[in-house]
Design a protein around this motif. Structure first.
Motif, mmCIF file in Angstrom:
data_model
loop_
_atom_site.group_PDB
_atom_site.id
_atom_site.type_symbol
_atom_site.label_atom_id
_atom_site.label_comp_id
_atom_site.label_asym_id
_atom_site.label_seq_id
_atom_site.Cartn_x
_atom_site.Cartn_y
_atom_site.Cartn_z
ATOM 1 N N VAL A 5 -2.576 -6.753 -4.780
ATOM 2 C CA VAL A 5 -2.851 -5.600 -3.922
ATOM 3 C C VAL A 5 -1.551 -5.122 -3.279
ATOM 4 C CG1 VAL A 5 -4.021 -4.796 -1.829
ATOM 5 C CG2 VAL A 5 -5.212 -6.312 -3.418
ATOM 6 N N PHE A 6 -1.272 -3.839 -3.419
ATOM 7 C CA PHE A 6 -0.109 -3.250 -2.764
ATOM 8 C C PHE A 6 -0.446 -3.018 -1.289
ATOM 9 C CE2 PHE A 6 2.093 0.642 -1.329
ATOM 10 C CZ PHE A 6 3.392 0.192 -1.403
ATOM 11 N N VAL A 7 0.323 -3.628 -0.411
ATOM 12 C CA VAL A 7 0.089 -3.518 1.031
ATOM 13 C C VAL A 7 0.807 -2.286 1.571
ATOM 14 C CG1 VAL A 7 0.462 -4.606 3.277
ATOM 15 C CG2 VAL A 7 -0.182 -6.012 1.301
ATOM 16 N N GLU A 8 0.044 -1.387 2.139
ATOM 17 C CA GLU A 8 0.648 -0.195 2.741
ATOM 18 C C GLU A 8 0.984 -0.483 4.198
ATOM 19 O OE1 GLU A 8 -0.103 4.594 3.124
ATOM 20 O OE2 GLU A 8 -0.917 3.421 1.471
ATOM 21 N N HIS A 9 2.181 -0.116 4.609
ATOM 22 C CA HIS A 9 2.647 -0.446 5.956
ATOM 23 C C HIS A 9 3.824 0.447 6.339
ATOM 24 C CE1 HIS A 9 6.355 -2.442 4.482
ATOM 25 N NE2 HIS A 9 5.600 -2.758 3.439
ATOM 26 N N ASP A 10 4.273 0.290 7.592
ATOM 27 C CA ASP A 10 5.430 1.052 8.063
ATOM 28 C C ASP A 10 6.559 0.116 8.491
ATOM 29 O OD1 ASP A 10 4.421 -0.052 10.366
ATOM 30 O OD2 ASP A 10 3.976 1.857 11.359
ATOM 31 N N ASN A 11 6.591 -1.076 7.917
ATOM 32 C CA ASN A 11 7.556 -2.146 8.210
ATOM 33 C C ASN A 11 7.299 -2.842 9.534
ATOM 34 O OD1 ASN A 11 9.325 -2.113 5.858
ATOM 35 N ND2 ASN A 11 10.031 -0.117 6.577
ATOM 36 N N ALA A 12 6.320 -2.351 10.275
ATOM 37 C CA ALA A 12 5.979 -2.991 11.551
ATOM 38 C C ALA A 12 4.525 -3.414 11.595
ATOM 39 C CB ALA A 12 6.282 -2.043 12.714
ATOM 40 N N SER A 13 3.648 -2.577 11.032
ATOM 41 C CA SER A 13 2.212 -2.886 11.056
ATOM 42 C C SER A 13 1.564 -2.506 9.737
ATOM 43 C CB SER A 13 1.521 -2.149 12.212
ATOM 44 O OG SER A 13 1.673 -0.752 12.072
ATOM 45 N N LEU A 14 0.449 -3.148 9.473
ATOM 46 C CA LEU A 14 -0.285 -2.967 8.221
ATOM 47 C C LEU A 14 -1.293 -1.836 8.377
ATOM 48 C CD1 LEU A 14 -1.596 -5.915 6.148
ATOM 49 C CD2 LEU A 14 -3.236 -4.219 6.918
ATOM 50 N N LYS A 15 -1.414 -0.990 7.358
ATOM 51 C CA LYS A 15 -2.340 0.141 7.411
ATOM 52 C C LYS A 15 -3.758 -0.295 7.023
ATOM 53 C CE LYS A 15 0.895 3.212 8.321
ATOM 54 N NZ LYS A 15 0.968 3.932 9.596
ATOM 55 N N VAL A 87 -3.926 -3.265 -7.660
ATOM 56 C CA VAL A 87 -4.813 -2.421 -6.862
ATOM 57 C C VAL A 87 -4.020 -1.759 -5.736
ATOM 58 C CG1 VAL A 87 -6.823 -2.411 -5.338
ATOM 59 C CG2 VAL A 87 -6.841 -3.808 -7.415
ATOM 60 N N PHE A 88 -4.220 -0.451 -5.601
ATOM 61 C CA PHE A 88 -3.524 0.345 -4.591
ATOM 62 C C PHE A 88 -4.540 1.128 -3.762
ATOM 63 C CE2 PHE A 88 -0.870 -0.154 -8.251
ATOM 64 C CZ PHE A 88 0.434 -0.256 -7.812
ATOM 65 N N PRO A 89 -4.292 1.302 -2.466
ATOM 66 C CA PRO A 89 -5.114 2.242 -1.702
ATOM 67 C C PRO A 89 -4.875 3.652 -2.248
ATOM 68 C CG PRO A 89 -3.797 0.841 -0.235
ATOM 69 C CD PRO A 89 -3.260 0.651 -1.617
ATOM 70 N N ALA A 90 -5.912 4.483 -2.293
ATOM 71 C CA ALA A 90 -5.762 5.858 -2.789
ATOM 72 C C ALA A 90 -5.220 6.752 -1.677
ATOM 73 C CB ALA A 90 -7.088 6.382 -3.316
ATOM 74 N N THR A 91 -4.037 6.397 -1.202
ATOM 75 C CA THR A 91 -3.327 7.161 -0.170
ATOM 76 C C THR A 91 -2.143 7.869 -0.831
ATOM 77 O OG1 THR A 91 -1.931 5.261 0.311
ATOM 78 C CG2 THR A 91 -3.958 5.476 1.593
ATOM 79 N N SER A 92 -1.392 8.625 -0.063
ATOM 80 C CA SER A 92 -0.243 9.319 -0.651
ATOM 81 C C SER A 92 0.748 8.324 -1.246
ATOM 82 C CB SER A 92 0.441 10.211 0.396
ATOM 83 O OG SER A 92 0.815 9.456 1.534
ATOM 84 N N HIS A 93 0.982 7.205 -0.559
ATOM 85 C CA HIS A 93 1.882 6.174 -1.087
ATOM 86 C C HIS A 93 1.313 5.548 -2.359
ATOM 87 C CE1 HIS A 93 5.351 5.777 1.406
ATOM 88 N NE2 HIS A 93 4.685 5.542 2.518
ATOM 89 N N GLY A 94 0.059 5.141 -2.289
ATOM 90 C CA GLY A 94 -0.560 4.488 -3.438
ATOM 91 C C GLY A 94 -0.608 5.388 -4.659
ATOM 92 N N LYS A 95 -0.966 6.660 -4.437
ATOM 93 C CA LYS A 95 -1.074 7.595 -5.552
ATOM 94 C C LYS A 95 0.288 8.028 -6.077
ATOM 95 C CE LYS A 95 -4.118 10.245 -3.343
ATOM 96 N NZ LYS A 95 -5.133 11.312 -3.077
ATOM 97 N N ASN A 96 1.331 7.749 -5.328
ATOM 98 C CA ASN A 96 2.693 8.034 -5.772
ATOM 99 C C ASN A 96 3.224 6.901 -6.644
ATOM 100 O OD1 ASN A 96 5.130 9.432 -5.939
ATOM 101 N ND2 ASN A 96 5.946 8.497 -4.087
ATOM 102 N N ILE A 97 2.901 5.661 -6.265
ATOM 103 C CA ILE A 97 3.457 4.498 -6.958
ATOM 104 C C ILE A 97 2.632 4.079 -8.168
ATOM 105 C CG2 ILE A 97 4.078 2.059 -6.683
ATOM 106 C CD1 ILE A 97 4.542 2.687 -3.683
ATOM 107 N N ALA A 98 1.311 4.087 -8.044
ATOM 108 C CA ALA A 98 0.432 3.569 -9.102
ATOM 109 C C ALA A 98 0.667 4.212 -10.468
ATOM 110 C CB ALA A 98 -1.032 3.714 -8.682
ATOM 111 N N PRO A 99 0.796 5.538 -10.579
ATOM 112 C CA PRO A 99 1.003 6.126 -11.913
ATOM 113 C C PRO A 99 2.290 5.638 -12.571
ATOM 114 C CG PRO A 99 0.351 7.812 -10.340
ATOM 115 C CD PRO A 99 0.664 6.578 -9.545
#
Length: 223
Positions: A5-15, A87-99
């Motif tokens: 699972v790709f963890v989405e975060h801002d280097n300080a906290s988890l989304k 597995v990636f969250p379907a967020t802007s980050h996830g949809k940018n990296i997954a493809p």
């Protein structure tokens, strides 16, 4: 089956979107998490506490500070030997990296899933959500994005996963982070909101929208 699972975060906290992705991944097999960032130790600790996660891989490098897809995708693809699904969250980050990961692995991407029917079968919306398709993938490796509101969030505490530092491929040198303008708001993000309030053309202009819709969203705790 091992799932990363790709963890989405801002280097300080988890989304929050990560928690729904963990729930979906748990329906496929053993869940590992990847934290790619810079100075992201606190995020790795938080990821290790998520219920259902058994291992956290941490790539702490300046190249991953802003999670540029050009840098993160080769890192994830390089972990394919030890994982069957990504597995990636379907967020802007996830949809940018997954493809990019899917392209590097030469597999199709299974986008925006709503449910896991089996290890190779999923449901996803089509025709702007007016129909639900059941899709089956015969690819050896699965690359999946998860609609966060379709899955319950995994408990953020209670887990005790092992944390393992990994080295990545570093800076690919083909893109650079220039800057971002992120609006700060009290309301939840749309990708994880349980309640969403929307307004359209009848409101005529931004001022009417702000005067009508935003107070309602605040009152309901909605996105």
């Amino acid at each position: 089956m091992s799932v990363l699972v790709f963890v989405e975060h801002d280097n300080a906290s988890l989304k929050d979107a990560t928690l729904a992705a963990v729930t979906a991944a748990g329906q496929l097999g053993e869940v590992h998490a990847l934290v790619a960032g810079s100075g992201c130790g606190a995020v790795a600790d938080a990821a290790a506490k998520i219920a259902g996660v058994t291992k956290v891989h941490v790539a702490d490098d300046a190249a991953y500070a802003n999670q540029l897809a050009e840098n993160v995708a080769p890192l994830i693809a390089g972990m394919a030997d030890h994982h069957d699904a990504f597995v990636f969250p379907a967020t802007s980050h996830g949809k940018n990296i997954a493809p990019r990961v899917a392209a590097l692995l030469d597999v199709m991407q299974i986008s925006d899933i709503l449910s896991v029917e089996s290890a190779d079968t999923f449901t996803r919306p089509i025709y702007a959500g007016n129909a639900i398709a059941t899709v089956q993938s015969t690819d050896a490796k699965k690359v999946i994005t998860v609609r966060g509101t379709a899955f319950a969030k995994a408990e953020a505490t209670g887990g005790s996963a092992a944390i393992e530092a990994i080295s990545g491929t570093g800076d690919a040198g083909i893109s650079s982070f220039v800057g971002s303008e992120i609006a700060k708001q009290e309301r939840p993000e749309l990708t994880s909101a349980k309640i969403i309030v929307s307004g359209g053309r009848a409101l005529k202009d931004a001022d009417t929208f702000a005067a009508t819709i935003l107070p309602l969203a605040d009152k309901l705790g909605a996105g």
